[in-house]
Write a protein that holds these residues in place. Structure first.
Motif, PDB file in Angstrom:
ATOM      1  N   GLN A 153     -64.560 -61.789 -66.241  1.00 15.41           N
ATOM      2  CA  GLN A 153     -63.663 -60.903 -65.512  1.00 15.41           C
ATOM      3  C   GLN A 153     -63.793 -61.162 -64.018  1.00 15.41           C
ATOM      4  O   GLN A 153     -64.903 -61.211 -63.482  1.00 15.41           O
ATOM      5  N   ASN A 154     -62.661 -61.301 -63.358  1.00 15.34           N
ATOM      6  CA  ASN A 154     -62.625 -61.501 -61.919  1.00 15.34           C
ATOM      7  C   ASN A 154     -63.108 -60.221 -61.255  1.00 15.34           C
ATOM      8  O   ASN A 154     -62.579 -59.133 -61.531  1.00 15.34           O
ATOM      9  N   MET A 155     -64.116 -60.335 -60.388  1.00 16.35           N
ATOM     10  CA  MET A 155     -64.719 -59.146 -59.776  1.00 16.35           C
ATOM     11  C   MET A 155     -63.772 -58.456 -58.792  1.00 16.35           C
ATOM     12  O   MET A 155     -63.892 -57.259 -58.564  1.00 16.35           O
ATOM     13  N   LYS A 156     -62.850 -59.197 -58.199  1.00 12.73           N
ATOM     14  CA  LYS A 156     -61.913 -58.599 -57.233  1.00 12.73           C
ATOM     15  C   LYS A 156     -60.710 -57.962 -57.907  1.00 12.73           C
ATOM     16  O   LYS A 156     -60.306 -56.871 -57.545  1.00 12.73           O
ATOM     17  N   THR A 157     -60.115 -58.670 -58.898  1.00 17.01           N
ATOM     18  CA  THR A 157     -58.876 -58.180 -59.500  1.00 17.01           C
ATOM     19  C   THR A 157     -59.089 -57.475 -60.830  1.00 17.01           C
ATOM     20  O   THR A 157     -58.210 -56.752 -61.288  1.00 17.01           O
ATOM     21  N   GLY A 158     -60.238 -57.716 -61.459  1.00 16.74           N
ATOM     22  CA  GLY A 158     -60.506 -57.125 -62.766  1.00 16.74           C
ATOM     23  C   GLY A 158     -59.832 -57.875 -63.911  1.00 16.74           C
ATOM     24  O   GLY A 158     -59.979 -57.499 -65.066  1.00 16.74           O
ATOM     25  N   GLU A 159     -59.086 -58.924 -63.588  1.00 19.23           N
ATOM     26  CA  GLU A 159     -58.400 -59.685 -64.624  1.00 19.23           C
ATOM     27  C   GLU A 159     -59.350 -60.648 -65.318  1.00 19.23           C
ATOM     28  O   GLU A 159     -60.257 -61.202 -64.707  1.00 19.23           O
ATOM     29  N   ARG A 215     -66.717 -71.514 -60.616  1.00 18.48           N
ATOM     30  CA  ARG A 215     -67.332 -70.726 -59.548  1.00 18.48           C
ATOM     31  C   ARG A 215     -68.526 -71.450 -58.921  1.00 18.48           C
ATOM     32  O   ARG A 215     -68.631 -71.572 -57.702  1.00 18.48           O
TER      33      ARG A 215
END
Length: 171
Positions: free
Chosen positions: A39-45, A74
């Motif tokens: 899960q992307n930590m900024k967007t939650g996607e 990453r």
């Protein structure tokens, strides 16, 4: 940077599979598994983790026996940060370009400056039939090729003269 197969040794995909197998299909830095979901930590996607083979020394993709490691996107981005130039502004200035010149009312005018062949081709396609144009190929601020041409039709360009890198330019 996009994957350009010509920059890699023959059988690169087989080498990649072997390296992934040796690493257990896990990032050698953080341990995340290949094709797992994170899960992307900024967007939650959610996103799919794709492992790549990172070269420990920049610009050694062509070397068959280059020292490599298996990293997720990453960790690969983090690792490559060390190769960025420090203290100098990064620019997207090309090291070369094509300049097209036309004659209009007795004046030489620049019709366009292009860094890609497809953009150059688009301009040439748009020129009216019968247009005389000059092409300068410039590399590191020096003209390395010069040619004079006549566009006869969309299918035909007559070579009036060519020098240097313009010789046999693929129109």
């Amino acid at each position: 940077m996009a994957f350009i197969s010509e920059m890699y040794p023959p059988r690169w995909r087989a080498v990649r599979r072997t390296k992934l197998d040796q690493a257990g299909y896990c990032c050698q830095e953080c341990g995340v598994e290949h094709l797992s979901t994170r899960q992307n930590m900024k967007t939650g996607e959610d996103y799919l983790v794709y492992l790549s083979i990172a070269h420990k020394k920049q610009y050694q993709t062509w070397m068959k026996d280059a020292d490599t490691m298996v990293l997720c996107q990453r960790c690969h981005r983090r690792y490559d940060r060390q190769f960025r130039r420090k203290g100098k502004a990064r620019t997207c200035a090309p090291i070369g370009y094509a300049k097209v010149l036309l004659h209009d009312d007795g004046q030489e005018v620049v019709a366009g400056v292009f860094t890609t062949y497809s953009d150059l081709r688009d301009l040439l396609d748009a020129l009216p039939d019968g247009t005389h144009f000059v092409l300068h190929l410039v590399m590191n601020m020096a003209i390395v090729g010069n040619g004079s041409y006549l566009k006869q039709s969309d299918e035909a360009i007559e070579i009036l003269s060519e020098y240097g890198a313009c010789g046999g330019f693929p129109f």
